[in-house]
Write a protein that holds these residues in place. Structure first.
Motif, PDB file in Angstrom:
ATOM      1  N   GLN A 155       1.161  10.657  -3.216  1.00 30.73           N
ATOM      2  CA  GLN A 155       0.266   9.623  -3.734  1.00 30.73           C
ATOM      3  C   GLN A 155       0.798   8.212  -3.466  1.00 30.73           C
ATOM      4  O   GLN A 155       0.261   7.230  -3.988  1.00 30.73           O
ATOM      5  N   PHE A 156       1.836   8.108  -2.654  1.00 30.35           N
ATOM      6  CA  PHE A 156       2.411   6.803  -2.330  1.00 30.35           C
ATOM      7  C   PHE A 156       1.389   5.784  -1.820  1.00 30.35           C
ATOM      8  O   PHE A 156       1.407   4.621  -2.261  1.00 30.35           O
ATOM      9  N   PRO A 157       0.519   6.123  -0.856  1.00 30.82           N
ATOM     10  CA  PRO A 157      -0.379   5.092  -0.305  1.00 30.82           C
ATOM     11  C   PRO A 157      -1.225   4.407  -1.378  1.00 30.82           C
ATOM     12  O   PRO A 157      -1.315   3.172  -1.412  1.00 30.82           O
ATOM     13  N   LEU A 158      -1.842   5.216  -2.267  1.00 32.19           N
ATOM     14  CA  LEU A 158      -2.662   4.621  -3.321  1.00 32.19           C
ATOM     15  C   LEU A 158      -1.798   3.809  -4.290  1.00 32.19           C
ATOM     16  O   LEU A 158      -2.158   2.687  -4.684  1.00 32.19           O
ATOM     17  N   LEU A 159      -0.642   4.364  -4.668  1.00 35.38           N
ATOM     18  CA  LEU A 159       0.220   3.665  -5.615  1.00 35.38           C
ATOM     19  C   LEU A 159       0.690   2.324  -5.053  1.00 35.38           C
ATOM     20  O   LEU A 159       0.735   1.323  -5.783  1.00 35.38           O
ATOM     21  N   ALA A 160       1.033   2.305  -3.769  1.00 36.03           N
ATOM     22  CA  ALA A 160       1.488   1.051  -3.148  1.00 36.03           C
ATOM     23  C   ALA A 160       0.376   0.001  -3.183  1.00 36.03           C
ATOM     24  O   ALA A 160       0.622  -1.172  -3.493  1.00 36.03           O
ATOM     25  N   ARG A 161      -0.849   0.418  -2.881  1.00 39.13           N
ATOM     26  CA  ARG A 161      -1.969  -0.527  -2.907  1.00 39.13           C
ATOM     27  C   ARG A 161      -2.206  -1.049  -4.321  1.00 39.13           C
ATOM     28  O   ARG A 161      -2.416  -2.246  -4.534  1.00 39.13           O
ATOM     29  N   ARG A 162      -2.170  -0.158  -5.284  1.00 38.58           N
ATOM     30  CA  ARG A 162      -2.428  -0.549  -6.676  1.00 38.58           C
ATOM     31  C   ARG A 162      -1.330  -1.467  -7.206  1.00 38.58           C
ATOM     32  O   ARG A 162      -1.594  -2.391  -7.975  1.00 38.58           O
ATOM     33  N   MET A 163      -0.097  -1.206  -6.810  1.00 37.68           N
ATOM     34  CA  MET A 163       1.003  -2.059  -7.259  1.00 37.68           C
ATOM     35  C   MET A 163       0.876  -3.457  -6.663  1.00 37.68           C
ATOM     36  O   MET A 163       1.214  -4.458  -7.304  1.00 37.68           O
ATOM     37  N   THR A 164       0.375  -3.535  -5.446  1.00 35.65           N
ATOM     38  CA  THR A 164       0.227  -4.833  -4.784  1.00 35.65           C
ATOM     39  C   THR A 164      -0.840  -5.682  -5.465  1.00 35.65           C
ATOM     40  O   THR A 164      -0.681  -6.896  -5.636  1.00 35.65           O
ATOM     41  N   THR A 165      -1.944  -5.037  -5.872  1.00 37.44           N
ATOM     42  CA  THR A 165      -3.039  -5.784  -6.505  1.00 37.44           C
ATOM     43  C   THR A 165      -2.799  -6.016  -7.988  1.00 37.44           C
ATOM     44  O   THR A 165      -3.343  -6.968  -8.573  1.00 37.44           O
TER      45      THR A 165
END
Length: 560
Positions: free
Chosen positions: A388-398
């Motif tokens: 789930q890294f890709p989604l988590l990385a995007r969410r952490m950025t926003t």
């Protein structure tokens, strides 16, 4: 912890503490525990004390007659037991694990029937693993095929399984499609008393390094006929039900680590306070005080992560695929590191079986090591997180997060009932606890500037937000999935676990900055989180002195 922010329930855990205190000269006496451990004997009398307290109510949803406190009450209850003896907590708590699939996917009548059985004292086990396959559930060979006159026929072996022999009921994952695959398995709640003689048999108890008294055994089915209504959920949904159920059972496993860690800290402090050395006692030497204070900070950090994960099951339910993997890998890792440090402080006496405190330290150290393996090993849980890294990385950025759900999780208010149907295989919203860290850091800095919390919190909060951003960059990958996942992805997962724990401490501190004891513990937890996240960083010399100073009070009040 206590105060206006989220806290562990005190109802059932308090009842258990009173009962275990009353039984301190009997089944919960250290000598009794040591004797059973040496004999690899099941702690039947201790489990009977828990039965009399009604701990089974914590295994059942409140709507079906269970305890009202939900998952936090169960975690707090098993933590209280593990603080005395991890083996007893493992031996008794397995019934919750075996029952969760029915709460998640069973029909209303199945839920009612199972709740009544558990409240009446039934023991339930969960048969997932098989010889030679470990955590690879898709390789399972135990089969369930439709019988010509109705029902199902089970053939195969489940091993190793906790309470496989003592449990009357066992939730069995079986291959129902010859080709297997994600839709090729189903779950069955099997009542062994209802099986024909000769159609099943228990497998011998396995000798184990830790939790020696637990019933770690197995069961073999040979043409065992079960009725149609033994099926949990729909045929072919077994693996999905298991994965959703694990989100709750993995969260509950943190109770075992917290209890073991608190027990270890109590023993180490007691030893250090009584050990004469260099004209004083060990606990007054600077190095010993730092080890003890740092261990207390590690436990406060693990405590914060566990508390928010248990409450998140009720109000951030759709994020539990992330949260459960994070705390199941991260909390045992944090606690084991603290236990290792405390073992070095105690020295040889910590590993002798007939000396200090009846050998309790070496027993809890052995017992705790198996927690990392329960319900998916550390590597398995980190693999689930990496996916789930890709989604988590995007969410952490926003920085987007479920503000209402997070506010409920960190507050002292009541929780909504756990909606089992809201559990998801993957989180659509990421992990609100981590994603809201930058905002929380900004608010904590403002409180530090106003003198509401220690000035040091300003630096800690900002540094943790920086580390969280660095972890988000690392998670962006890309990382190949499956067996080609590189080691650095697993290290990034570990860093994310520490971000979660640090974020949990930050949110809890922000929710109640007016409780001095809570502020002391959570500030030390932030220090420890940064120390673990930032390579080469070492907390200031005085960082853990406040937590070391709290250790002179009764151990059962630590982080209460």
């Amino acid at each position: 912890m206590s105060g206006g922010a989220a806290d562990w329930p005190t109802g059932l855990p308090g009842i258990l503490e009173t009962a275990m205190d009353a039984a301190a000269d009997g089944p919960f006496h250290p000598a009794t525990s040591a004797r059973l451990d040496a004999r690899e004997e099941f702690p039947a009398e201790a489990c009977a004390v828990l039965d009399a307290c009604g701990i089974a109510r914590a295994y059942v949803p409140a709507a079906l007659g269970g305890a009202p406190g939900g998952l936090p009450e169960l975690v707090a209850a098993l933590r209280a037991v593990a603080r005395r003896d991890v083996t007893v907590a493992v031996a008794h708590g397995k019934t919750f694990l075996g029952s969760v699939p029915t709460w998640v996917a069973g029909r209303d009548d199945q839920r009612r029937d199972l709740a009544a059985e558990i409240l009446d004292g039934a023991v339930v086990s969960w048969g997932l693993t098989e010889p030679g396959h470990g955590s690879d559930l898709l390789a399972g060979e135990l089969t369930a095929v439709p019988a010509p006159d109705g029902g199902w026929r089970l053939d195969g072996v489940k091993w190793p399984v906790n309470n496989a022999t003592r449990g009357r009921l066992v939730s069995v994952l079986a291959r129902t499609a010859s080709e297997g695959g994600p839709r090729g398995f189903s779950l069955f709640l099997v009542d062994k008393q209802g099986l024909a003689p000769g159609s099943w048999r228990p497998l011998p108890k396995e000798p184990t390094h830790g939790v020696r008294g637990a019933d770690i055994s197995g069961v073999r089915f040979e043409g065992a006929r079960v009725p149609e209504d033994a099926l949990t959920g729909r045929a072919g949904d077994g693996l999905e039900i298991v994965l959703r159920s694990l989100q709750l059972t993995r969260t509950v496993c943190t109770s075992l680590s917290l209890g073991a860690g608190e027990h270890a800290l109590r023993l180490a402090h007691g030893f250090a306070a009584g050990r004469a050395l260099h004209g004083t006692v060990l606990s007054r030497l600077p190095l010993a005080r730092r080890v003890l204070g740092r261990a207390a900070a590690s436990l406060a950090l693990a405590d914060a992560a566990s508390l928010l994960s248990a409450r998140s099951a009720h109000c951030l339910t759709g994020e539990m695929s992330v949260v459960s993997a994070v705390v199941k890998a991260g909390v045992p890792d944090l606690v084991q590191s603290a236990i290792d440090d405390l073992a070095e402080l105690i020295g040889a006496r910590g590993f002798l079986t007939d000396h200090y405190e009846h050998g309790r330290f070496q027993k809890l150290e052995r017992d705790h090591r198996v927690v990392a393996i329960f319900d998916g090993s550390t590597a398995v849980n980190r693999s689930a997180l990496i996916s789930q890294f890709p989604l988590l990385a995007r969410r952490m950025t926003t920085g987007g997060h479920d503000n209402a759900g997070l506010a409920t999780a960190v507050s002292a208010g009541p929780l909504p009932p756990l909606d089992f149907g809201a559990l998801r295989l993957t989180s659509r919203t990421g992990c609100s606890v981590v994603q809201a860290l930058p905002a929380a850091a900004g608010r904590l800095s403002a409180l530090a500037a106003a003198g509401t919390v220690p000035e040091r919190v300003h630096d800690l909060a900002g540094a943790l937000a920086e580390e969280s951003a660095a972890v988000a960059d690392a998670m962006a990958g890309p990382y190949p999935a499956g067996r080609d996942t590189p080691p650095e992805a697993f290290e990034t997962a570990r860093r994310y676990e520490r971000c979660y724990a640090g974020a949990a401490a930050a949110h809890l501190l922000l929710a109640d900055p007016g409780d001095p004891e809570r502020v002391t513990l959570l500030t030390a937890a932030l220090e420890r989180a940064l120390e673990l996240l930032r390579p080469g960083h070492e907390a200031p010399q005085e960082a853990y002195e406040p937590t070391a100073a709290t250790l002179s009070r009764p151990a059962k009040e630590l982080m209460a």
